[in-house]
Scaffold this motif. Structure first.
Motif, mmCIF file in Angstrom:
data_model
loop_
_atom_site.group_PDB
_atom_site.id
_atom_site.type_symbol
_atom_site.label_atom_id
_atom_site.label_comp_id
_atom_site.label_asym_id
_atom_site.label_seq_id
_atom_site.Cartn_x
_atom_site.Cartn_y
_atom_site.Cartn_z
ATOM 1 N N GLY A 330 0.814 -1.222 0.000
ATOM 2 C CA GLY A 330 0.000 0.000 0.000
ATOM 3 C C GLY A 330 0.843 1.266 0.000
ATOM 4 O O GLY A 330 0.327 2.361 0.237
ATOM 5 N N LEU A 331 2.146 1.128 -0.232
ATOM 6 C CA LEU A 331 3.029 2.295 -0.198
ATOM 7 C C LEU A 331 3.121 2.924 -1.593
ATOM 8 O O LEU A 331 2.891 2.268 -2.606
ATOM 9 C CB LEU A 331 4.414 1.877 0.295
ATOM 10 N N LYS A 332 3.484 4.217 -1.617
ATOM 11 C CA LYS A 332 3.553 4.963 -2.877
ATOM 12 C C LYS A 332 4.999 5.258 -3.234
ATOM 13 O O LYS A 332 5.728 5.869 -2.447
ATOM 14 C CB LYS A 332 2.843 6.307 -2.702
ATOM 15 N N LEU A 333 5.402 4.856 -4.427
ATOM 16 C CA LEU A 333 6.749 5.208 -4.881
ATOM 17 C C LEU A 333 6.800 6.716 -5.129
ATOM 18 O O LEU A 333 5.864 7.285 -5.702
ATOM 19 C CB LEU A 333 7.094 4.422 -6.144
ATOM 20 N N PHE A 334 7.890 7.336 -4.669
ATOM 21 C CA PHE A 334 7.994 8.799 -4.723
ATOM 22 C C PHE A 334 8.194 9.303 -6.154
ATOM 23 O O PHE A 334 7.705 10.361 -6.526
ATOM 24 C CB PHE A 334 9.158 9.245 -3.824
ATOM 25 N N VAL A 335 8.954 8.556 -6.950
ATOM 26 C CA VAL A 335 9.226 8.974 -8.328
ATOM 27 C C VAL A 335 8.104 8.441 -9.223
ATOM 28 O O VAL A 335 7.949 7.226 -9.385
ATOM 29 C CB VAL A 335 10.605 8.467 -8.807
ATOM 30 N N LYS A 336 7.337 9.359 -9.782
ATOM 31 C CA LYS A 336 6.128 8.981 -10.533
ATOM 32 C C LYS A 336 6.462 8.181 -11.794
ATOM 33 O O LYS A 336 5.865 7.145 -12.061
ATOM 34 C CB LYS A 336 5.352 10.246 -10.932
ATOM 35 N N ASP A 337 7.401 8.672 -12.583
ATOM 36 C CA ASP A 337 7.715 8.051 -13.869
ATOM 37 C C ASP A 337 8.592 6.817 -13.664
ATOM 38 O O ASP A 337 9.741 6.931 -13.232
ATOM 39 C CB ASP A 337 8.435 9.084 -14.749
ATOM 40 N N PRO A 338 8.082 5.611 -13.975
ATOM 41 C CA PRO A 338 8.859 4.385 -13.730
ATOM 42 C C PRO A 338 10.217 4.400 -14.442
ATOM 43 O O PRO A 338 11.183 3.823 -13.935
ATOM 44 C CB PRO A 338 7.967 3.278 -14.302
ATOM 45 N N GLU A 339 10.319 5.070 -15.553
ATOM 46 C CA GLU A 339 11.575 5.112 -16.295
ATOM 47 C C GLU A 339 12.645 5.928 -15.569
ATOM 48 O O GLU A 339 13.823 5.828 -15.880
ATOM 49 C CB GLU A 339 11.356 5.702 -17.696
ATOM 50 N N LEU A 340 12.215 6.778 -14.658
ATOM 51 C CA LEU A 340 13.163 7.661 -13.960
ATOM 52 C C LEU A 340 13.539 7.122 -12.578
ATOM 53 O O LEU A 340 14.198 7.812 -11.802
ATOM 54 C CB LEU A 340 12.575 9.067 -13.814
ATOM 55 N N ARG A 341 13.109 5.890 -12.292
ATOM 56 C CA ARG A 341 13.421 5.358 -10.950
ATOM 57 C C ARG A 341 14.828 4.762 -10.920
ATOM 58 O O ARG A 341 15.177 3.910 -11.730
ATOM 59 C CB ARG A 341 12.380 4.315 -10.542
ATOM 60 N N LEU A 342 15.591 5.213 -9.949
ATOM 61 C CA LEU A 342 16.967 4.751 -9.752
ATOM 62 C C LEU A 342 16.939 3.304 -9.250
ATOM 63 O O LEU A 342 16.307 3.013 -8.236
ATOM 64 C CB LEU A 342 17.613 5.680 -8.717
ATOM 65 N N PRO A 343 17.624 2.371 -9.932
ATOM 66 C CA PRO A 343 17.534 0.964 -9.506
ATOM 67 C C PRO A 343 18.251 0.678 -8.182
ATOM 68 O O PRO A 343 17.963 -0.331 -7.548
ATOM 69 C CB PRO A 343 18.231 0.196 -10.639
ATOM 70 N N THR A 344 19.150 1.555 -7.780
ATOM 71 C CA THR A 344 19.935 1.290 -6.569
ATOM 72 C C THR A 344 19.270 1.812 -5.302
ATOM 73 O O THR A 344 19.399 1.214 -4.235
ATOM 74 C CB THR A 344 21.320 1.934 -6.693
ATOM 75 N N VAL A 345 18.610 2.957 -5.415
ATOM 76 C CA VAL A 345 17.976 3.576 -4.248
ATOM 77 C C VAL A 345 16.524 3.896 -4.590
ATOM 78 O O VAL A 345 16.251 4.695 -5.485
ATOM 79 C CB VAL A 345 18.701 4.870 -3.810
ATOM 80 N N THR A 346 15.628 3.254 -3.857
ATOM 81 C CA THR A 346 14.197 3.448 -4.082
ATOM 82 C C THR A 346 13.651 4.410 -3.033
ATOM 83 O O THR A 346 13.923 4.246 -1.843
ATOM 84 C CB THR A 346 13.471 2.093 -3.973
ATOM 85 N N THR A 347 12.883 5.383 -3.494
ATOM 86 C CA THR A 347 12.253 6.315 -2.550
ATOM 87 C C THR A 347 10.757 6.044 -2.487
ATOM 88 O O THR A 347 10.104 5.803 -3.494
ATOM 89 C CB THR A 347 12.475 7.781 -2.985
ATOM 90 N N ILE A 348 10.259 6.067 -1.262
ATOM 91 C CA ILE A 348 8.824 5.898 -1.010
ATOM 92 C C ILE A 348 8.343 7.178 -0.352
ATOM 93 O O ILE A 348 9.035 7.713 0.527
ATOM 94 C CB ILE A 348 8.567 4.767 0.019
ATOM 95 N N SER A 349 7.175 7.669 -0.741
ATOM 96 C CA SER A 349 6.588 8.793 -0.009
ATOM 97 C C SER A 349 6.328 8.335 1.421
ATOM 98 O O SER A 349 5.838 7.215 1.629
ATOM 99 C CB SER A 349 5.262 9.216 -0.648
#
Lengths: 416, 416
Positions: A330-349
């Motif tokens: 139920g958590l929200k990924l902080f970076v909206k565009d999946p293509e712009l998500r860094l594979p090493t560090v994931t941010t969650i709101s």
């Protein structure tokens, strides 16, 4: 003659008596006593380091860090430095001769870039979309650069069009941008950026501390003039060394500058010689961090053995698995565009109703897992989970999701 | 919900297929192959390090260097940094609050001192009697200081009268002098130097990289305003951290300066916070070299356990034994005045008829012992033997004398 030197028992006894009395005299001057805390043993807990770095070190790198020293100017040391140089060339995908590791953290590499490439009054354009741009601007400002900004909200990336507009407006001699913005979890696309900068007669400086080995990066093909990284992320070595490389154009600017760089420690004329990049016999500059070189060499060797493509694919695959698991919680990924998500560090709101600090503290206390809050402009907005190198595995994805679910169930939640 | 995240076999397989194909696409862009040299094992020979440093690390410090990492901002890390701070206060004999270790070599500490204490146009007086004064002058010059010199031939020390004359003439705001001049083997007497500087409204900056723990030094009593050292000499830790401390007067100058220091990495406003010296909550500055902190902590703990006075007495006693043995081999000590001989690093005049390089190479090749030639202005003039910390023992004195005698018998000797 030798025997006399080696078996000097009577002499030795005499000196001992002599020095006992000097010690007595001296001891009256020693007024700061040995601190009791240092008489207790060193106690280092074991942690699963799933924050934005440092990441855990695999046993092979730990073993390298515990080896006996050799000299910083021994031929075997120079061989290890040459190994490191080639390992960085591979990891960066570059043939640049001026490739080495600075004796410090990623910030130290950032300073090495600015200190050597920029002279007072040079216009530098800094892309700010998180903490690293802010730090770069701070460093450039200290050495008298004319600092211009190109800013974007945390969590977004820059387009070529935006960069081109700023290059045309400011006419900088250097453009700084972060590839893996670990404070926001954004992976900045770099294709076309080098050509664009060069059309505007500008050098491209890229920070890849958090992305190297975890996302495709091609220094030469992408026209990056200066690229640096850190040892303690995907390379899984202890912090204390930072790979850096300079293109021909960057080298030309460095070696034709009118003033000396502000730092002797980071002066590339010296470092190029110490790292065997200038073809001259190596002379003493500073004492490099010998055991950190051993560890960095092993980190680069592991990457070379696995292959860059496999490393990139594994980081992406595991990041996607993590993202899926987080969304299922139920958590929200902080970076909206999946293509712009860094594979090493994931941010969650930060989940609504929770204090981020409660969650990280709970996970550390109950699961010995580090995840962290935001950094700089992302502070209070995000939680950050790192899966880097040795730590990018299915068991770690499982671990962090279980711990996070547990934290969400047990941390206080204010009704909004 | 969690189960779905953790047991994603089918998802995982799908991604694997997807990424195998992306890897194939990507691999065409990877043009720099993994370097074959990195596919060979790391090979580090064992050496007896009896040069001017780095010195050998005892097993306890090696073990600390091989420990698993914790985070640079974990409470346990802050505790270890606090231990280090107290250990430095003891080793320096100071109560200075602004006491810490910089993340770099001794040169980095030297830059930390100049970068923070000196502003453009400040007059600084540098005592040059070997390479360290030359390096200090270089650093001060780069940041725009008005550099004045007080010079002495290699192998000699400065008197209070000479220093006073120069202070009166140049009216500097900072005076730099090296305590243990490892390039010449001179131990500079410091008694009275602090009072003298303060009478001339000048801060006293002392380099103790090669002397700390090996010769009496009392930062507070001797009125030293800025003192720094290295980790890899008597403290027997790997290179990569450097203890430094600042008096109240030095702190006042630092925190009232009009311009920012040229370096963010070495800015004491940041470092003071990172090291818990400003009483405020610690915020992220840079990622400190975590394992080097473990090792430095252990080096300082060993010194605290042994006691400074014992360490000083042992270094002096062993140096005198070494000197006697060297003279019995027919060798000449380079520093004429016995009172000025540095207990940690002994210099011998290169014996007539020999090439110094033949001797050091022979000893390395046949005995795995490092001793070195001169450095900077002492190059070609001396051989240097270090007995530092863990290495300052009777067996090492025996070893180095036996190896040296062997070298003198087997190296080519030109008749003069």
């Amino acid at each position: 003659m030798m025997q006399g030197a080696i078996r000097t028992t009577s002499f030795s006894l005499l000196r001992a008596v002599h020095f006992s009395s000097s010690v007595r005299i001296m001891s009256s001057l020693v007024t700061i006593p040995p601190p009791p805390v240092l008489l207790q043993p060193l106690n280092v807990p074991h942690r699963v380091m799933l924050g934005p770095g440092p990441s855990n070190n695999p046993p092979r790198i730990q073993a390298a860090g515990g080896l006996q020293l050799i000299g910083h100017m021994h031929p075997e040391m120079f061989q290890i430095m040459d190994d490191i140089k080639q390992g960085i060339q591979y990891a960066f995908q570059t043939q640049n001769n001026l490739t080495l590791a600075v004796s410090g953290s990623g910030h130290c590499a950032m300073e090495t870039a600015f200190f050597n490439v920029v002279e007072k009054g040079d216009i530098v354009l800094i892309a700010v979309k998180g903490i690293w741009g802010e730090r770069a601007a701070d460093i450039a400002g200290r050495i008298g650069a004319d600092v211009r900004y190109l800013s974007k909200p945390v969590g977004e990336a820059f387009t070529l069009t935006e960069v081109e507009k700023a290059l045309a407006e400011h006419k900088p001699s250097l453009f700084f941008i972060t590839h893996g913005e670990s404070s926001s979890g954004v992976l900045q696309p770099l294709d076309g950026m080098g050509d664009l900068c060069h059309r505007y007669n500008c050098l491209l400086l890229v920070d890849s501390v958090a992305s190297l080995g975890g996302a495709p990066l091609y220094m030469d093909k992408q026209g990056i003039d200066i690229l640096y990284s850190g040892s303690q992320k995907v390379l899984n070595a202890p912090p204390g060394t930072a790979p850096i490389s300079f293109s021909e154009s960057a080298s030309k600017k460095i070696f034709s500058r009118k003033t000396k760089p502000p730092s002797l420690y980071l002066d590339l004329k010296w470092l190029a010689n110490y790292w065997g990049c200038d073809g001259k016999p190596r002379i003493y500059h500073h004492t490099g961090p010998v055991t950190n070189y051993f560890s960095l060499r092993e980190g680069l060797a592991i990457l070379a053995e696995q292959g860059l493509e496999c490393s990139w694919a594994r980081h992406r695959e595991n990041a996607l698995k993590l993202h899926k698991g987080l969304e299922e919680l139920g958590l929200k990924l902080f970076v909206k565009d999946p293509e712009l998500r860094l594979p090493t560090v994931t941010t969650i709101s930060v989940p609504i109703g929770y204090e981020w600090k409660d969650i990280t503290t709970y996970m550390m206390k109950n699961h010995d897992i580090e995840i962290t809050g935001g950094l700089g402009p992302s502070t209070g907005k995000v939680l950050r989970i790192g899966l880097m190198g040795y730590n990018s595995t299915q068991p770690n994805i499982d671990r962090v999701l279980i711990a996070l679910r547990d934290a969400l169930q047990h941390c206080p939640k204010n009704k909004m």
